[in-house]
Enzyme design. Structure first.
Site, PDB file in Angstrom:
ATOM      1  N   LYS A 114      11.525 -19.211   9.974  1.00 65.88           N
ATOM      2  CA  LYS A 114      11.151 -18.252   8.925  1.00 65.88           C
ATOM      3  C   LYS A 114      11.166 -18.935   7.548  1.00 65.88           C
ATOM      4  O   LYS A 114      10.273 -18.721   6.725  1.00 65.88           O
ATOM      5  CB  LYS A 114      12.104 -17.058   8.915  1.00 65.88           C
ATOM      6  CG  LYS A 114      11.989 -16.170  10.149  1.00 65.88           C
ATOM      7  CD  LYS A 114      10.686 -15.402  10.156  1.00 65.88           C
ATOM      8  CE  LYS A 114      10.507 -14.569  11.404  1.00 65.88           C
ATOM      9  NZ  LYS A 114       9.158 -14.028  11.572  1.00 65.88           N
ATOM     10  N   ILE A 129       8.455  -3.396  15.405  1.00 65.64           N
ATOM     11  CA  ILE A 129       8.159  -3.048  14.007  1.00 65.64           C
ATOM     12  C   ILE A 129       6.645  -2.885  13.829  1.00 65.64           C
ATOM     13  O   ILE A 129       6.179  -2.000  13.110  1.00 65.64           O
ATOM     14  CB  ILE A 129       8.712  -4.132  13.046  1.00 65.64           C
ATOM     15  CG1 ILE A 129      10.211  -4.357  13.306  1.00 65.64           C
ATOM     16  CG2 ILE A 129       8.490  -3.713  11.596  1.00 65.64           C
ATOM     17  CD1 ILE A 129      10.797  -5.579  12.609  1.00 65.64           C
ATOM     18  N   TYR A 162      15.389 -20.205  14.878  1.00 60.84           N
ATOM     19  CA  TYR A 162      14.666 -18.990  14.482  1.00 60.84           C
ATOM     20  C   TYR A 162      14.675 -18.843  12.963  1.00 60.84           C
ATOM     21  O   TYR A 162      13.632 -18.689  12.323  1.00 60.84           O
ATOM     22  CB  TYR A 162      15.289 -17.747  15.136  1.00 60.84           C
ATOM     23  CG  TYR A 162      14.789 -16.464  14.530  1.00 60.84           C
ATOM     24  CD1 TYR A 162      13.493 -16.025  14.783  1.00 60.84           C
ATOM     25  CD2 TYR A 162      15.582 -15.704  13.669  1.00 60.84           C
ATOM     26  CE1 TYR A 162      13.009 -14.851  14.189  1.00 60.84           C
ATOM     27  CE2 TYR A 162      15.115 -14.541  13.084  1.00 60.84           C
ATOM     28  CZ  TYR A 162      13.836 -14.114  13.346  1.00 60.84           C
ATOM     29  OH  TYR A 162      13.355 -12.964  12.760  1.00 60.84           O
ATOM     30  N   PHE A 192       3.185 -10.088  12.069  1.00 60.64           N
ATOM     31  CA  PHE A 192       4.467  -9.893  12.771  1.00 60.64           C
ATOM     32  C   PHE A 192       4.642 -10.867  13.931  1.00 60.64           C
ATOM     33  O   PHE A 192       5.760 -11.056  14.401  1.00 60.64           O
ATOM     34  CB  PHE A 192       4.523  -8.483  13.396  1.00 60.64           C
ATOM     35  CG  PHE A 192       4.567  -7.345  12.427  1.00 60.64           C
ATOM     36  CD1 PHE A 192       5.731  -7.041  11.745  1.00 60.64           C
ATOM     37  CD2 PHE A 192       3.452  -6.558  12.209  1.00 60.64           C
ATOM     38  CE1 PHE A 192       5.783  -5.969  10.866  1.00 60.64           C
ATOM     39  CE2 PHE A 192       3.492  -5.483  11.335  1.00 60.64           C
ATOM     40  CZ  PHE A 192       4.654  -5.195  10.658  1.00 60.64           C
ATOM     41  N   SER A 219      12.896 -12.625   6.977  1.00 57.02           N
ATOM     42  CA  SER A 219      14.175 -12.088   7.442  1.00 57.02           C
ATOM     43  C   SER A 219      15.275 -12.420   6.450  1.00 57.02           C
ATOM     44  O   SER A 219      15.229 -13.468   5.783  1.00 57.02           O
ATOM     45  CB  SER A 219      14.490 -12.736   8.792  1.00 57.02           C
ATOM     46  OG  SER A 219      15.832 -12.510   9.130  1.00 57.02           O
TER      47      SER A 219
HETATM   48  P1  NAD Z   1       8.757  -7.789  18.708  1.00 54.77           P
HETATM   49  O1  NAD Z   1       9.054  -8.889  19.658  1.00 54.77           O
HETATM   50  O2  NAD Z   1       8.914  -6.404  19.167  1.00 54.77           O
HETATM   51  O3  NAD Z   1       7.272  -7.965  18.122  1.00 54.77           O
HETATM   52  C1  NAD Z   1       6.640  -9.215  18.018  1.00 54.77           C
HETATM   53  C2  NAD Z   1       5.262  -9.078  18.643  1.00 54.77           C
HETATM   54  O4  NAD Z   1       4.561 -10.316  18.531  1.00 54.77           O
HETATM   55  C3  NAD Z   1       5.334  -8.756  20.144  1.00 54.77           C
HETATM   56  O5  NAD Z   1       4.474  -7.674  20.413  1.00 54.77           O
HETATM   57  C4  NAD Z   1       4.872 -10.023  20.825  1.00 54.77           C
HETATM   58  O6  NAD Z   1       4.207  -9.755  22.040  1.00 54.77           O
HETATM   59  C5  NAD Z   1       3.941 -10.622  19.775  1.00 54.77           C
HETATM   60  N1  NAD Z   1       3.810 -12.083  19.824  1.00 54.77           N
HETATM   61  C6  NAD Z   1       4.796 -13.007  19.879  1.00 54.77           C
HETATM   62  N2  NAD Z   1       4.269 -14.245  19.858  1.00 54.77           N
HETATM   63  C7  NAD Z   1       2.914 -14.096  19.760  1.00 54.77           C
HETATM   64  C8  NAD Z   1       1.832 -15.007  19.686  1.00 54.77           C
HETATM   65  N3  NAD Z   1       2.040 -16.322  19.716  1.00 54.77           N
HETATM   66  N4  NAD Z   1       0.579 -14.505  19.602  1.00 54.77           N
HETATM   67  C9  NAD Z   1       0.362 -13.155  19.596  1.00 54.77           C
HETATM   68  N5  NAD Z   1       1.354 -12.255  19.662  1.00 54.77           N
HETATM   69  C10 NAD Z   1       2.619 -12.723  19.751  1.00 54.77           C
HETATM   70  O7  NAD Z   1       9.639  -8.048  17.398  1.00 54.77           O
HETATM   71  P2  NAD Z   1       9.858  -7.138  16.118  1.00 54.77           P
HETATM   72  O8  NAD Z   1      11.282  -6.750  16.073  1.00 54.77           O
HETATM   73  O9  NAD Z   1       8.816  -6.105  16.030  1.00 54.77           O
HETATM   74  O10 NAD Z   1       9.657  -8.240  14.977  1.00 54.77           O
HETATM   75  C11 NAD Z   1       8.418  -8.431  14.327  1.00 54.77           C
HETATM   76  C12 NAD Z   1       8.556  -9.563  13.329  1.00 54.77           C
HETATM   77  O11 NAD Z   1       9.613  -9.255  12.417  1.00 54.77           O
HETATM   78  C13 NAD Z   1       8.913 -10.903  13.961  1.00 54.77           C
HETATM   79  O12 NAD Z   1       8.216 -11.911  13.270  1.00 54.77           O
HETATM   80  C14 NAD Z   1      10.395 -11.017  13.713  1.00 54.77           C
HETATM   81  O13 NAD Z   1      10.829 -12.350  13.645  1.00 54.77           O
HETATM   82  C15 NAD Z   1      10.530 -10.331  12.360  1.00 54.77           C
HETATM   83  N6  NAD Z   1      11.888  -9.802  12.105  1.00 54.77           N
HETATM   84  C16 NAD Z   1      12.455  -8.907  12.994  1.00 54.77           C
HETATM   85  C17 NAD Z   1      13.751  -8.439  12.762  1.00 54.77           C
HETATM   86  C18 NAD Z   1      14.404  -7.477  13.716  1.00 54.77           C
HETATM   87  O14 NAD Z   1      15.617  -7.271  13.611  1.00 54.77           O
HETATM   88  N7  NAD Z   1      13.675  -6.843  14.638  1.00 54.77           N
HETATM   89  C19 NAD Z   1      14.460  -8.865  11.621  1.00 54.77           C
HETATM   90  C20 NAD Z   1      13.851  -9.750  10.741  1.00 54.77           C
HETATM   91  C21 NAD Z   1      12.560 -10.224  10.985  1.00 54.77           C
HETATM   92  N1  UFG Z   2      26.873  -7.009  17.930  1.00 53.92           N
HETATM   93  C1  UFG Z   2      27.903  -6.701  18.807  1.00 53.92           C
HETATM   94  N2  UFG Z   2      27.592  -6.553  20.122  1.00 53.92           N
HETATM   95  C2  UFG Z   2      26.329  -6.684  20.600  1.00 53.92           C
HETATM   96  C3  UFG Z   2      25.288  -6.991  19.700  1.00 53.92           C
HETATM   97  C4  UFG Z   2      25.598  -7.155  18.360  1.00 53.92           C
HETATM   98  O1  UFG Z   2      29.063  -6.580  18.409  1.00 53.92           O
HETATM   99  O2  UFG Z   2      26.130  -6.555  21.817  1.00 53.92           O
HETATM  100  C5  UFG Z   2      27.192  -7.162  16.504  1.00 53.92           C
HETATM  101  C6  UFG Z   2      26.890  -8.549  15.979  1.00 53.92           C
HETATM  102  O3  UFG Z   2      27.963  -9.413  16.208  1.00 53.92           O
HETATM  103  C7  UFG Z   2      26.633  -8.261  14.501  1.00 53.92           C
HETATM  104  C8  UFG Z   2      26.030  -6.846  14.505  1.00 53.92           C
HETATM  105  O4  UFG Z   2      26.387  -6.271  15.759  1.00 53.92           O
HETATM  106  O5  UFG Z   2      27.861  -8.205  13.846  1.00 53.92           O
HETATM  107  C9  UFG Z   2      24.529  -6.838  14.358  1.00 53.92           C
HETATM  108  O6  UFG Z   2      23.976  -7.724  15.331  1.00 53.92           O
HETATM  109  P1  UFG Z   2      22.428  -7.732  15.698  1.00 53.92           P
HETATM  110  O7  UFG Z   2      22.244  -8.754  16.769  1.00 53.92           O
HETATM  111  O8  UFG Z   2      21.948  -6.354  15.944  1.00 53.92           O
HETATM  112  O9  UFG Z   2      21.747  -8.201  14.338  1.00 53.92           O
HETATM  113  P2  UFG Z   2      21.956  -9.538  13.494  1.00 53.92           P
HETATM  114  O10 UFG Z   2      22.462  -9.128  12.151  1.00 53.92           O
HETATM  115  O11 UFG Z   2      22.731 -10.548  14.222  1.00 53.92           O
HETATM  116  O12 UFG Z   2      20.451 -10.089  13.405  1.00 53.92           O
HETATM  117  C10 UFG Z   2      19.345  -9.260  13.056  1.00 53.92           C
HETATM  118  C11 UFG Z   2      18.088  -9.797  13.733  1.00 53.92           C
HETATM  119  C12 UFG Z   2      17.736 -11.149  13.190  1.00 53.92           C
HETATM  120  C13 UFG Z   2      17.638 -11.088  11.690  1.00 53.92           C
HETATM  121  C14 UFG Z   2      18.920 -10.535  11.104  1.00 53.92           C
HETATM  122  C15 UFG Z   2      18.848 -10.415   9.618  1.00 53.92           C
HETATM  123  O13 UFG Z   2      18.293  -9.896  15.133  1.00 53.92           O
HETATM  124  O14 UFG Z   2      16.482 -11.522  13.684  1.00 53.92           O
HETATM  125  O15 UFG Z   2      19.178  -9.256  11.675  1.00 53.92           O
HETATM  126  O16 UFG Z   2      17.948  -9.475   9.248  1.00 53.92           O
HETATM  127  F1  UFG Z   2      17.429 -12.333  11.205  1.00 53.92           F
END
Ligand code: NAD
Ligand code: UFG
Length: 344
Positions: free
Chosen positions: A160, A19, A156, A87, A131
């Site tokens: 948050k 992101i 996790y 992030f 999240s």
């Molecule tokens: P990502 O892992 O791709 O990005 C996180 C980045 O942070 C990475 O580049 C990693 O190297 C860096 N990082 C981790 N720990 C660190 C530290 N201690 N110091 C410096 N850098 C560090 O994940 P993302 O999907 O881009 O998520 C970004 C943020 O959004 C995260 O905080 C995640 O929890 C939150 N979030 C993601 C999702 C999702 O579905 N992807 C959903 C809800 C919230």
């Molecule tokens: N799923 C499958 N097979 C897979 C992976 C996922 O069936 O191999 C299903 C899961 O059971 C769920 C849906 O696809 O029903 C979405 O799953 P994801 O793992 O893609 O996403 P989640 O909703 O579980 O979680 C994501 C992020 C979390 C965040 C959450 C809410 O991974 O960090 O969305 O925003 F907290």
């Protein structure tokens, strides 16, 4: 914060990640200057090089840890930072159950050291990656920001929720702080160029990268976790949003950081799709067949949730504009052009 004659400099922690890299791109396109702090534990510097190529912009990259106070102090001394988008953190739910300390250290301790450095530098504008998981298991859908934080089922999610509480307390104690805590729903997709996208290490935990890796022949089949949920087709429902919409949501939130105190915003589309909807949409848009089988439910999964996204529309002037077909097409463009991600 407004873009005036000068371009404000934004510190983006975790900016090399999925992101983060898309948001850095949106920031550069919006006229901001960007400093990225990332320890690359789950990302590649190549993502930033590609963002530079796409925008013709320059990114100041610091390879370091957000828990390193001395590094943070150097950054705030060297650059005139106007605001921070945070992030950096760990995000794998299952791993957080096995390694809770790593999650509290990176996500909670990391935010504490960042806020301390910000306070010391007099920079008090922050956008935080929260999240939808903070609503916990019992919230009715659609999720609204007015609902209390619920009990998350894993470290996790709890990390948050803890950070949100810390940020709320900081804002209560000092009215010169302004924080936007963005509660993301399920970001998927990639920049339409196919040059940057999601590049998980190892076998993906999340649905969309798993499907994309099946499509490209890296994985044999998708296991769909559960087919007996109380939904129309028996599979779980989520609110999937395009990562570029999410990135633009951060720019919108940044612009609102003149308002004191903490504000929470759901960033989602307001529309839920089931796992089978996603598989079918991917097949339809890309013409690739996805082999799948049904498997046991995954522990901790909720049957269905999606956002009430009206607050972000009203207060930030932001709403998601890209539909499911665009999410599928852009996921596939990224995956098919980069079958080995950034390491290819
Ligand atoms: P990502 O892992 O791709 O990005 C996180 C980045 O942070 C990475 O580049 C990693 O190297 C860096 N990082 C981790 N720990 C660190 C530290 N201690 N110091 C410096 N850098 C560090 O994940 P993302 O999907 O881009 O998520 C970004 C943020 O959004 C995260 O905080 C995640 O929890 C939150 N979030 C993601 C999702 C999702 O579905 N992807 C959903 C809800 C919230
Ligand atoms: N799923 C499958 N097979 C897979 C992976 C996922 O069936 O191999 C299903 C899961 O059971 C769920 C849906 O696809 O029903 C979405 O799953 P994801 O793992 O893609 O996403 P989640 O909703 O579980 O979680 C994501 C992020 C979390 C965040 C959450 C809410 O991974 O960090 O969305 O925003 F907290």
């Amino acid at each position: 914060m407004q873009i005036g004659d000068t371009s404000p400099t934004i510190l983006v922690t975790g900016g090399a990640g999925y992101i983060g890299s898309h948001t850095v791109l949106a920031l550069l396109e919006g006229g901001y200057q960007v400093v990225v702090l990332d320890n690359l534990c789950n990302s590649s510097e190549e993502a930033l090089r590609r963002v530079e190529a796409l925008t013709d912009g320059a990114i100041d990259f610091v390879c370091g840890d957000v828990r390193d106070s001395a590094e943070l102090e150097r950054i705030f001394t060297r650059f005139e930072i106007a605001a921070v988008i945070h992030f950096a953190g760990l995000k794998a739910v299952g791993e957080s159950v096995r390694s809770p300390l790593a999650y509290y250290q990176n996500n909670v301790e990391g935010t504490l050291s960042l806020c301390q450095a910000m306070q010391k530098a007099g920079v008090k504008k922050l956008v935080f990656s929260s999240s939808a998981t903070v609503y916990g298991a019992n919230a009715p859908v659609p999720y609204r920001e007015t609902y209390p934080r619920g009990n998350s089922s894993n470290p996790y999610g709890r990390s948050k929720a803890m950070v949100e509480q810390v940020l709320e307390d900081i804002c209560t104690a000092d009215a010169s702080w302004s924080v936007a805590s963005l509660r993301y729903f399920n970001p998927i997709g990639a920049h339409p160029s196919g040059l940057i996208g999601e590049d998980p290490l190892g076998i993906p935990n999340n649905l969309m990268p798993f499907i994309a890796q099946v499509a490209v022949g890296k994985l044999p089949e998708l296991a769909i976790f559960g087919q007996d949920y109380p939904t129309d087709d028996g599979t779980c429902i989520r609110d999937y949003l395009h990562v570029m919409d999410l990135a633009e949501g951060h720019v919108a939130a940044l612009r609102r950081l003149s308002v004191a105190g903490i504000a929470y915003f759901n960033l989602g589309t307001g529309q839920g799709y089931s796992v089978l909807d996603i598989v079918q949409a991917f097949e339809r848009v890309t013409g690739r067949k996805i082999a799948y089988r049904f498997a046991e439910r995954r522990e901790g999964d909720l049957p269905a949730f999606w956002a009430d996204a009206s607050k972000a529309k009203k207060d930030l002037g932001w709403s998601a504009s890209r539909g499911l077909d665009e999410m599928m097409a852009d996921t596939w463009k990224w995956q098919s052009k980069n079958p080995k991600g950034y390491r290819g």
